[in-house]
Write an enzyme that holds these catalytic residues in place. Structure first.
Site, short mmCIF file in Angstrom:
data_model
loop_
_atom_site.label_atom_id
_atom_site.label_comp_id
_atom_site.label_asym_id
_atom_site.label_seq_id
_atom_site.Cartn_x
_atom_site.Cartn_y
_atom_site.Cartn_z
N GLU A 1 -5.29 -1.46 3.02
CA GLU A 1 -4.68 -2.70 2.53
C GLU A 1 -4.98 -3.84 3.50
O GLU A 1 -5.13 -3.62 4.70
CB GLU A 1 -3.17 -2.52 2.35
CG GLU A 1 -2.40 -2.06 3.58
CD GLU A 1 -1.89 -3.21 4.43
OE1 GLU A 1 -1.97 -4.36 3.98
OE2 GLU A 1 -1.41 -2.95 5.55
N LYS A 2 -5.09 -5.04 2.95
CA LYS A 2 -5.30 -6.24 3.76
C LYS A 2 -3.95 -6.86 4.06
O LYS A 2 -3.30 -7.39 3.16
CB LYS A 2 -6.21 -7.24 3.06
CG LYS A 2 -6.46 -8.50 3.87
CD LYS A 2 -7.23 -9.53 3.09
CE LYS A 2 -7.32 -10.83 3.88
NZ LYS A 2 -5.99 -11.42 4.16
N SER A 3 -3.52 -6.79 5.29
CA SER A 3 -2.21 -7.32 5.68
C SER A 3 -2.25 -8.84 5.76
O SER A 3 -3.25 -9.43 6.17
CB SER A 3 -1.78 -6.74 7.03
OG SER A 3 -1.87 -5.34 7.03
N THR B 1 1.16 -7.75 1.75
CA THR B 1 -0.27 -7.46 1.69
C THR B 1 -0.89 -8.32 0.61
O THR B 1 -0.25 -8.60 -0.41
CB THR B 1 -0.53 -5.96 1.42
OG1 THR B 1 -1.92 -5.71 1.47
CG2 THR B 1 0.01 -5.54 0.07
#
Length: 391
Positions: free
Chosen positions: A62-64, A209
């Site tokens: 996941e892209k935080s 996210t």
């Protein structure tokens, strides 16, 4: 959805000390330049499914939505106590922040030293908010340079030499854990064909996210823009960081005197970064009267500030938030790639539909070396048998 950019819980190093730290980091990484050594992803485009995910092994996480930092763990000489471990967070602006009250042991029981980890500082969504540092790559570990090694190896060091010793140390010393200004853990990495598991995790994450990051499994760590790190966002969340400048209306009264009306809504020009040629205009920011009133109410400087923008359904650039962790707008080529992602978006469904083929091709690629090994082993056994028969 975008959250608040977290503040680093530490003290910024003064210029002289920061320069020496940059020299030390460059020496450790064997880099000739003193600029920020972190990798930067490219926007996920439709072509990347076939040209990258079908042809190469990728991890996905996941892209935080937080503050990108490198963590630098080193040793410094204290005149009172002698050499001691110190930890810094390095921002994209190449600022160094000393982080107190943290300690990282290594797997040999000694304190970690000369280590650089890539990660993200995030805030939890729920109150009371807490800070977490999420690690996802390792550039150097205990003086060992890892940038030339594949991601598998780098993650191996990150887990075995940094994360696991820290977990054990904090488990045995819970009072130390309470003093840490943030928790530290490794991000969950999945094979690219398990992208559905990452999507399923979104509602359960304690932090915000805003997409996915795909990182090539057998690729070295590349400073600067890396074409093998792919950043995916939903179409309506794809954003660009611009530098904004404002032109306020000038009014003239009946006596012929003119003045600038700083309360009126200005024309806001959005600029992109071009490198040597500096910034140049790219578009305009559309603000409603209410949005302008909200910005004025901040009572903060607005001119020449980096602002994160998204495109609305009328193709207008809209304000999302300020990015005070950045000094420059996105580079022009980065902006163009984001625009491509907006105009020809890859949906969540597109990625889920591609997952079975990604898995099929992944398995096929990884089956070939094993088949070749078996053939070599079989041939060797045959040769040895022939030698024994002749003896």
């Amino acid at each position: 959805m975008s959250g608040i950019v977290p503040e680093i819980p530490g003290e910024q190093a003064p210029p002289d000390a920061a320069h020496q730290l940059k020299v030390d980091v460059a020496r450790l990484l064997q880099k000739p330049k003193l600029n920020f050594p972190g990798a930067q992803p490219v926007s996920f485009a439709r072509k990347h499914i076939e040209e990258e995910l079908f042809k190469r092994d990728y991890y996905v996480c996941e892209k935080s939505d937080g503050l990108r930092c490198l963590m630098y763990v080193t040793w410094e000489n204290n005149p009172d106590t002698g050499p001691q471990q110190v930890t810094y967070l390095i921002t994209r602006n190449n600022e160094f922040f000393f982080i107190p009250m943290v300690h990282f042991p290594s797997n040999d029981g000694k304190p970690l030293q000369d280590t650089i980890v890539d990660g993200e500082l995030v805030l939890t969504k729920a109150e009371p908010r807490s800070l977490h540092f999420l690690m996802f790559d390792c550039l150097a570990c205990n003086k060992i340079l890892l940038t030339g090694r594949p991601l598998d190896k780098r993650l191996g060091y990150l887990n075995a030499a940094i994360s696991h010793p820290l977990k054990e140390y904090l488990h045995k010393n819970p009072e130390v854990a309470r003093d840490f200004p943030f928790s530290v853990r490794v991000k969950d990495m999945q094979f690219a064909y398990n992208v559905m598991n990452v999507f399923a995790s979104f509602p359960h994450l304690p932090h915000i996210t805003d997409g996915l990051i795909f990182t090539c499994r057998d690729h070295p760590y590349v400073s600067g823009t890396d074409e093998r790190i792919l950043k995916w966002k939903k179409q309506d969340e794809n954003s660009v960081d611009f530098l904004m400048t404002m032109k306020f209306p000038i009014f003239e009264d009946t006596n012929g005197e003119s003045w600038t009306d700083y309360d009126a809504k200005p024309e806001i020009t959005l600029l992109v970064w071009t490198g040597r040629d500096g910034s140049r205009p790219y578009g305009e920011l559309y603000l409603t009267d209410e949005e302008w009133d909200n910005l004025k109410a901040l009572e903060e400087p607005l001119e020449e500030r980096v602002v994160e923008c998204i495109k609305d359904d009328k193709k207008r650039w809209r304000y999302l938030r300020f990015r005070d962790d950045k000094t420059n707008a996105n580079y022009i080529t980065t902006v163009e790639k984001v625009i491509d992602s907006i105009d020809d978006p890859v949906s969540e469904k597109n990625l889920l539909d591609a997952a079975p083929k990604i898995k099929e091709l992944w398995k096929e690629r990884n089956r070939r070396p094993r088949d070749e090994d078996r053939k070599r082993v079989g041939g060797d056994d045959h040769d040895h048998g022939a030698k024994r028969a002749r003896q």
